[in-house]
Motif scaffolding. Structure first.
Motif, mmCIF file in Angstrom:
data_model
loop_
_atom_site.group_PDB
_atom_site.id
_atom_site.type_symbol
_atom_site.label_atom_id
_atom_site.label_comp_id
_atom_site.label_asym_id
_atom_site.label_seq_id
_atom_site.Cartn_x
_atom_site.Cartn_y
_atom_site.Cartn_z
ATOM 1 N N LYS A 1 0.841 -1.207 0.000
ATOM 2 C CA LYS A 1 0.000 0.000 0.000
ATOM 3 C C LYS A 1 0.874 1.254 0.000
ATOM 4 C CE LYS A 1 -4.025 -2.076 2.265
ATOM 5 N NZ LYS A 1 -4.919 -2.061 3.457
ATOM 6 N N LEU A 2 1.949 1.204 0.774
ATOM 7 C CA LEU A 2 2.876 2.336 0.775
ATOM 8 C C LEU A 2 3.580 2.461 -0.570
ATOM 9 C CD1 LEU A 2 4.517 2.170 4.322
ATOM 10 C CD2 LEU A 2 3.006 3.961 3.430
ATOM 11 N N HIS B 1 8.964 12.670 0.785
ATOM 12 C CA HIS B 1 9.910 12.029 -0.121
ATOM 13 C C HIS B 1 9.704 10.514 -0.094
ATOM 14 C CE1 HIS B 1 13.736 10.629 -1.810
ATOM 15 N NE2 HIS B 1 13.843 11.831 -2.372
ATOM 16 N N GLN B 2 9.875 9.871 -1.256
ATOM 17 C CA GLN B 2 9.603 8.438 -1.380
ATOM 18 C C GLN B 2 10.526 7.554 -0.536
ATOM 19 O OE1 GLN B 2 10.515 10.510 -3.833
ATOM 20 N NE2 GLN B 2 12.131 9.621 -5.121
ATOM 21 N N HIS B 3 11.641 8.105 -0.057
ATOM 22 C CA HIS B 3 12.512 7.313 0.811
ATOM 23 C C HIS B 3 12.056 7.315 2.272
ATOM 24 C CE1 HIS B 3 16.291 7.360 -2.008
ATOM 25 N NE2 HIS B 3 15.323 6.571 -2.429
ATOM 26 N N THR B 4 11.125 8.199 2.613
ATOM 27 C CA THR B 4 10.657 8.287 3.994
ATOM 28 C C THR B 4 10.076 6.964 4.496
ATOM 29 O OG1 THR B 4 10.215 10.651 3.715
ATOM 30 C CG2 THR B 4 9.205 9.556 5.609
ATOM 31 N N PRO B 5 9.125 6.337 3.784
ATOM 32 C CA PRO B 5 8.579 5.074 4.298
ATOM 33 C C PRO B 5 9.619 3.956 4.346
ATOM 34 C CG PRO B 5 7.797 5.473 2.067
ATOM 35 C CD PRO B 5 8.469 6.739 2.513
ATOM 36 N N GLU B 6 10.583 3.988 3.443
ATOM 37 C CA GLU B 6 11.649 2.978 3.456
ATOM 38 C C GLU B 6 12.486 3.107 4.723
ATOM 39 O OE1 GLU B 6 15.720 1.894 0.969
ATOM 40 O OE2 GLU B 6 14.155 3.070 -0.014
ATOM 41 N N ILE B 7 12.884 4.330 5.054
ATOM 42 C CA ILE B 7 13.681 4.555 6.262
ATOM 43 C C ILE B 7 12.915 4.081 7.491
ATOM 44 C CG2 ILE B 7 14.764 6.297 7.735
ATOM 45 C CD1 ILE B 7 15.086 8.022 5.143
ATOM 46 N N VAL B 8 11.651 4.485 7.580
ATOM 47 C CA VAL B 8 10.841 4.134 8.752
ATOM 48 C C VAL B 8 10.636 2.627 8.841
ATOM 49 C CG1 VAL B 8 8.563 4.364 9.824
ATOM 50 C CG2 VAL B 8 9.689 6.378 8.837
ATOM 51 N N GLU B 9 10.272 1.989 7.728
ATOM 52 C CA GLU B 9 9.995 0.550 7.745
ATOM 53 C C GLU B 9 11.221 -0.253 8.179
ATOM 54 O OE1 GLU B 9 7.422 -1.586 4.664
ATOM 55 O OE2 GLU B 9 9.406 -2.349 4.175
ATOM 56 N N VAL B 10 12.390 0.094 7.658
ATOM 57 C CA VAL B 10 13.596 -0.670 7.987
ATOM 58 C C VAL B 10 14.044 -0.385 9.417
ATOM 59 C CG1 VAL B 10 16.002 -1.095 7.363
ATOM 60 C CG2 VAL B 10 14.284 -0.798 5.575
ATOM 61 N N LEU B 11 13.952 0.856 9.860
ATOM 62 C CA LEU B 11 14.312 1.160 11.251
ATOM 63 C C LEU B 11 13.398 0.429 12.225
ATOM 64 C CD1 LEU B 11 15.182 4.968 11.131
ATOM 65 C CD2 LEU B 11 16.749 3.081 11.606
ATOM 66 N N LYS B 12 12.120 0.344 11.900
ATOM 67 C CA LYS B 12 11.193 -0.404 12.756
ATOM 68 C C LYS B 12 11.567 -1.891 12.786
ATOM 69 C CE LYS B 12 7.059 2.529 12.455
ATOM 70 N NZ LYS B 12 5.638 2.614 11.981
ATOM 71 N N ARG B 13 11.952 -2.419 11.645
ATOM 72 C CA ARG B 13 12.314 -3.833 11.560
ATOM 73 C C ARG B 13 13.569 -4.128 12.387
ATOM 74 N NH1 ARG B 13 13.599 -5.418 5.705
ATOM 75 N NH2 ARG B 13 11.680 -4.196 5.459
ATOM 76 N N ILE B 14 14.558 -3.251 12.311
ATOM 77 C CA ILE B 14 15.809 -3.473 13.034
ATOM 78 C C ILE B 14 15.635 -3.281 14.532
ATOM 79 C CG2 ILE B 14 18.145 -2.571 13.406
ATOM 80 C CD1 ILE B 14 18.220 -1.904 10.395
ATOM 81 N N SER B 15 14.917 -2.231 14.911
ATOM 82 C CA SER B 15 14.844 -1.836 16.323
ATOM 83 C C SER B 15 13.654 -2.414 17.065
ATOM 84 C CB SER B 15 14.782 -0.311 16.422
ATOM 85 O OG SER B 15 13.547 0.179 15.895
ATOM 86 N N ASN B 16 12.656 -2.883 16.304
ATOM 87 C CA ASN B 16 11.386 -3.345 16.898
ATOM 88 C C ASN B 16 10.668 -2.216 17.623
ATOM 89 O OD1 ASN B 16 9.508 -5.452 17.116
ATOM 90 N ND2 ASN B 16 10.160 -5.929 19.194
ATOM 91 N N ASN B 17 10.973 -0.982 17.224
ATOM 92 C CA ASN B 17 10.316 0.202 17.776
ATOM 93 C C ASN B 17 9.245 0.650 16.795
ATOM 94 O OD1 ASN B 17 9.562 2.853 18.532
ATOM 95 N ND2 ASN B 17 11.560 3.236 19.463
#
Length: 343
Positions: free
Chosen positions: A113-114, A213-229
């Motif tokens: 969806k993103l 910017h189209q990289h915003t959801p990528e940054i957030v998604e991967v940071l959430k995956r790594i940190s579980n935050n």
């Protein structure tokens, strides 16, 4: 698995900035041979006619894309294509049991969806999207070793995930983060647009796509995956700056508890002491120290309250931010030394 035979490499999109940089870097790699180059061009021609700097280095014809021909010429495929194009090609290559490194955004976001929201098209290869591995070696090395499909990260995400991930994973900072990133226009690719003309870019600086910017959801998604935050709130403001290459990111953070320079360096060393391309600095980094390299330099400054800081990182957007990182992924996938062809 490491092999003594020379790996045959195919590049789709060989005339873009990242494609050109892939050719430049792979020609220096002792364990690979480029066997096929293609791009969206008017007529087939020698690659060195398009880029005279390669005369005497590579004598391949750059052809209009012919996937059926290419599949018989390569072991590993680099797709340096526009966003939304790779997902038409990847299914065929995986069916032929080829290794693929995609430098577009097509397999980075797991949330389709993103993907549709930011790239304005439905994802057409959800089956392989599930199999794709995010190509940030510093955090996903073991998965990359076993994967056939790598989603090479975006340039801004590499410059921001590497400095932020250890701090979020250790639960050291508040989840609301401000990022100010400045990039060369080369990150947008070769396009015949007025704003890309030298007279407009030289000695100029402007913000664009703040918060969207189209990289915003990528940054957030991967940071959430790594940190579980799951509470990360990103205020991302990218800028174009009139330089040839590079990205410099300044990240504003607030600590949950007081931190010292020594303790913060200790956190970064915990995560990156075995990462050959991440250098933690005791001072704020400078862009010229990383241009032309696959390094990401990280530095910081903690204010006197010891409760807030700026974290700064810099990369060459075409190397660590694209083609160099893709080759780093190839090295891990194929059992080569991680630094081979990059140092």
């Amino acid at each position: 698995m490491s092999t003594n035979k020379i790996l045959k490499v195919v590049i789709f999109g060989a005339t873009g900035f990242t494609g050109e940089k892939l050719v430049e870097l792979l020609l220096k790699h002792p364990s690979v041979r480029i066997t096929y180059l293609s791009a969206k061009i008017e007529k087939d021609c020698y690659y060195s006619d398009l880029f005279p700097k390669f005369k005497g280095k590579i004598d391949l014809i750059c052809e209009k894309p012919n996937i059926k021909k290419a599949k018989n010429l390569g072991d590993i495929f680099f797709l340096a294509l526009p966003h939304t194009v790779s997902m038409r090609i990847v299914p065929y290559l995986l069916e032929e049991d080829k290794k693929v490194i995609d430098l577009s955004a097509d397999y980075r976001l797991k949330n389709t969806k993103l993907y549709k929201e930011y790239y304005k098209i439905n994802h057409t290869d959800k089956r392989n999207l599930k199999k794709a591995t995010y190509g940030l070696v510093e955090f996903f090395k073991n998965k990359i070793k076993e994967s056939k499909l790598i989603a090479n990260p975006g340039c801004y995400p590499i410059s921001t995930i590497l400095p932020l991930a250890p701090l979020l994973k250790e639960d050291l900072i508040d989840p609301e983060i401000i990022i100010d990133s400045k990039s060369s226009i080369t990150g947008a690719g070769r396009k015949p647009a007025v704003e890309y003309h030298y007279s407009n870019i030289s000695n100029n600086l402007w913000a664009y796509k703040p918060f969207i910017h189209q990289h915003t959801p990528e940054i957030v998604e991967v940071l959430k995956r790594i940190s579980n935050n799951k509470e990360i709130k990103l205020n991302f403001i990218p800028h174009v700056v009139g330089i040839e290459v590079g990205i410099y990111s300044t990240i504003h953070i607030n600590f949950k508890r007081r931190m010292t320079t020594k303790s913060l360096i200790g956190i970064y060393n915990k995560y990156y002491k075995t990462s050959p391309f991440v250098r933690v600095r005791v001072s704020l980094p400078k862009l010229k120290d990383v241009t032309g390299t696959n390094f990401c330099d990280i530095g910081f400054y903690i204010d006197k309250s010891r409760k807030r800081a700026v974290i700064c990182s810099c990369i060459d957007n075409l190397i660590k931010g694209a083609s160099g990182n893709a080759i780093q992924n190839m090295n891990v996938m194929c059992g080569f030394k991680e630094t081979e062809g990059l140092l």
